[in-house]
Each structure stands twice: as C-alpha cells, then as structure tokens.
Design an enzyme around this catalytic site. Structure first.
Site, PDB file in Angstrom:
ATOM      1  N   LYS A 287      38.390  35.652  36.572  1.00 52.45           N
ATOM      2  CA  LYS A 287      39.769  35.403  35.837  1.00 52.45           C
ATOM      3  C   LYS A 287      39.372  35.140  34.472  1.00 52.45           C
ATOM      4  O   LYS A 287      40.197  35.470  33.472  1.00 52.45           O
ATOM      5  CB  LYS A 287      40.155  34.008  36.421  1.00 52.45           C
TER       6      LYS A 287
ATOM      7  N   LYS B 233      42.444  45.389  49.330  1.00 54.78           N
ATOM      8  CA  LYS B 233      43.059  44.235  50.230  1.00 54.78           C
ATOM      9  C   LYS B 233      44.569  44.221  49.946  1.00 54.78           C
ATOM     10  O   LYS B 233      44.877  44.475  48.818  1.00 54.78           O
ATOM     11  CB  LYS B 233      42.252  42.714  50.057  1.00 54.78           C
TER      12      LYS B 233
ATOM     13  N   LYS C  67      49.701  40.140  47.091  1.00 55.90           N
ATOM     14  CA  LYS C  67      51.174  40.103  46.243  1.00 55.90           C
ATOM     15  C   LYS C  67      51.138  40.350  44.935  1.00 55.90           C
ATOM     16  O   LYS C  67      52.211  40.498  44.387  1.00 55.90           O
ATOM     17  CB  LYS C  67      51.800  38.793  46.565  1.00 55.90           C
TER      18      LYS C  67
END
Length: 330
Positions: free
Chosen positions: A112, A196, A199
């Site tokens: 991140k 994977k 969303k």
C-alpha cells in the site's frame, strides 16, 4: 466450554460472492462451535484516505450484511470497532512492545505504501491495532485468509513476548491459532482465473457483489471467460476458468464438484452458466431482502449498541489485565 473466535472486517465496500464463499459463509457455521465475536473495523479503514468518504454508511452496510447472511446477535457479539475505546487504548500498549522493523516488514504495508505519494503513520501502525483487536477477546482462533497470515503471526509473536515479560508464572494473554478456509474457498476473477476475485477490480465483470441485481448476476456469469475445450471438467491447470465456476457453483448449491461435472460435462457452457447464475441468485436474494430491511433501521442501530456494550465489558477486562501487568495506573 466453547473456545473464543474473533473476526474483524474492514467496511471498504460491498463484499463479493468470493468473500461470501471464502469467509462470510463460514462465519455463520462458527457460531455453533465457538463463542464468536464479529467486529466491523472502521478505524482500520482510516489508514487509506479515500476510504473516509461515506465510511459511516459502509459500516452500517457491512454490519447489515453480517446479520443478513445469518449472524445471530443472540449467539454472537457483533459491534463496530470505534464504539469500543479499548481497541485504540490497547493498541498503544501494543506499540510499545513492537519494533519498527517488524511493522515495516508487513507485506500489506509495503504494497500500500508503494501506491501512495504520502504515507500516513496509521498505515505503518495499523497492525498494532489489529493485534489489539484480537487479544482483547481472549481469541483462541481467528479466521484468516492468505493476506492476513502475516498479521496473525505478528499477534502470536506479541502474545509470547508479553506473556514472557509480564506473565511470570501465568499466561496473561491468549495466543490465537489461525483458522484457515476450507480447500477450494479461494474464488478467482470471472474474467481472469489467475487473479483472486476482488471488489476493487477495475473490471466490474470480474466480480459479483452481494448487492448485484439478478440481471447483473446473470450477465456477469454469462460473460465469464471459459475456454475453447467446450467440456465441463475440474482441471485447474488446463481449464482454470471452468474450474473456478465449478467451485462457485459447488459452494452456493452445496453439491459436490464431481456431481456437477457428471451432470454438465457434455452439455456445453450455456446451460452450465445459466444454472450457476440461477443458483447464485437463489442464495443472494434472501440476503438482499434482509439487508434492505436492516441497513437503515433502528433495529440495526440497537443490535450494534448492545453488541458494543457486550464487547466493551470483555475488552475492558483484558485491557485492565494488560495495564496491571505493565504497571499502568495507580
């Protein structure tokens, strides 16, 4: 006596059918075997600035979905993290026993941080809050996915460190064990079977949201990639996309993959996909009906308030145990 299970999930958006199959479906089953605590970890969502918009609404949505899938507030404790101050209080105590190097080695932090121009201290420190989340409920087991294994190991290391330093002859904190999802629970993208399902996928056709309409679900399943073989086989190496669809179908229909292969092997992909879509819709529609009843209701507010009271009682007990051992207070 039942052992304790804890799970915390960020309200970062509506979960996918992959989240439901891989984790949420299992949360309902855990209630039978463990004393279960489910926490919507809204304070964790604050480590990414873009998550702050509409955070309160997303928090209610996730809590409503937990209840809609079958989490029973009479059997489990369900609450919102920010309603229980012991989480942030305990996380400070945790930070005093963690090293900067340990935190910088967290894979999620490195991933991140590499995508942000300015990295906030919260992104580095949030594993300490995660440790606090887990230890405050004397958690014996924690359901984890692949991306959380490292954080649970940090928690386990912390518990050993704390007990060895302050416990003397008694164990002050419970050391949690990981509870891994069942084989086949990793659901992949409908458009890329090597990734994977997520969303946050840039391609909305790659995932099915738990709030997608029946028409959207049918369209996404029908547009899911397959292959040119034209037969339904469970072969992850040669037919990964078809195998992924079989795992989804098996999970929502509770039929074995072998049974599905025997039925659809020679029927082509058209009927196979239509039946998958119908099966997903039959599972999701009742969840959506209950979600819509709850999400903006006083009932949800009351359930979360009562859950926070129960959670606070347990968390304060463990927090005081930590303070006493560390010599905090007078």
């Amino acid at each position: 006596m039942k052992k304790n299970a804890f799970s915390g999930v960020q309200p970062s958006g509506i979960p996918t059918i992959g989240n439901y199959i891989g984790a949420m479906q299992g949360f309902v089953d855990l209630q039978k075997e463990y004393n279960t605590t489910y926490c919507v970890v809204d304070e964790h969502a604050m480590t990414v600035p873009s998550n702050l918009e509409h955070l309160k609404q997303r928090t209610r949505e996730l809590a409503a979905l937990y209840l809609a899938i079958g989490i029973d507030p009479n059997e489990s404790t369900i609450f919102v993290q920010s309603d229980v101050p012991a989480h942030t209080q305990a996380s400070w105590l945790v930070t005093t026993l963690l090293g900067i190097g340990e935190l910088e080695r967290m894979t999620q932090y490195k991933d991140k941080a590499s995508k942000q121009e300015s990295v906030g201290a919260g992104l580095l420190m949030y594993p300490a809050l995660m440790v606090a989340d887990i230890i405050l409920y004397d958690s014996h087991v924690v359901p984890v996915g692949e991306d959380q294994r490292q954080h649970l190991e940090l928690t386990r290391d912390f518990v050993d460190r704390f007990n060895n330093r302050f416990g003397k002859r008694k164990r002050l904190l419970v050391k949690p064990e990981p509870l891994y999802p069942k084989a086949g629970a990793r659901i992949m993208s409908l458009q890329d079977p090597t990734s994977k399902m997520s969303k946050s996928d840039d391609n909305p056709r790659g995932f099915i949201s738990l709030l997608d309409t029946p028409k959207q679900i049918e369209k996404k399943i029908k547009s899911a990639v397959t292959d040119s073989i034209g037969e339904v086989n469970y072969d992850k190496e040669n037919q990964p996309a078809v195998s992924n669809l079989l795992e989804i179908y098996s999970s929502v229909s509770h039929r074995s993959i072998d049974d599905l292969v025997n039925e659809y092997h020679s029927l082509g992909y058209g009927r196979f996909k239509q039946d998958i879509a119908d099966s997903i819709i039959s599972v999701i529609e009742p969840i959506q009906d209950r979600f819509n009843q709850l999400v903006d209701s006083d009932e949800l507010t009351q359930i979360l308030k009562e859950g926070a009271v129960k959670a606070d009682h347990q968390a304060q007990e463990v927090l005081q145990r930590m303070k006493d051992a560390m010599g905090i207070g007078y």
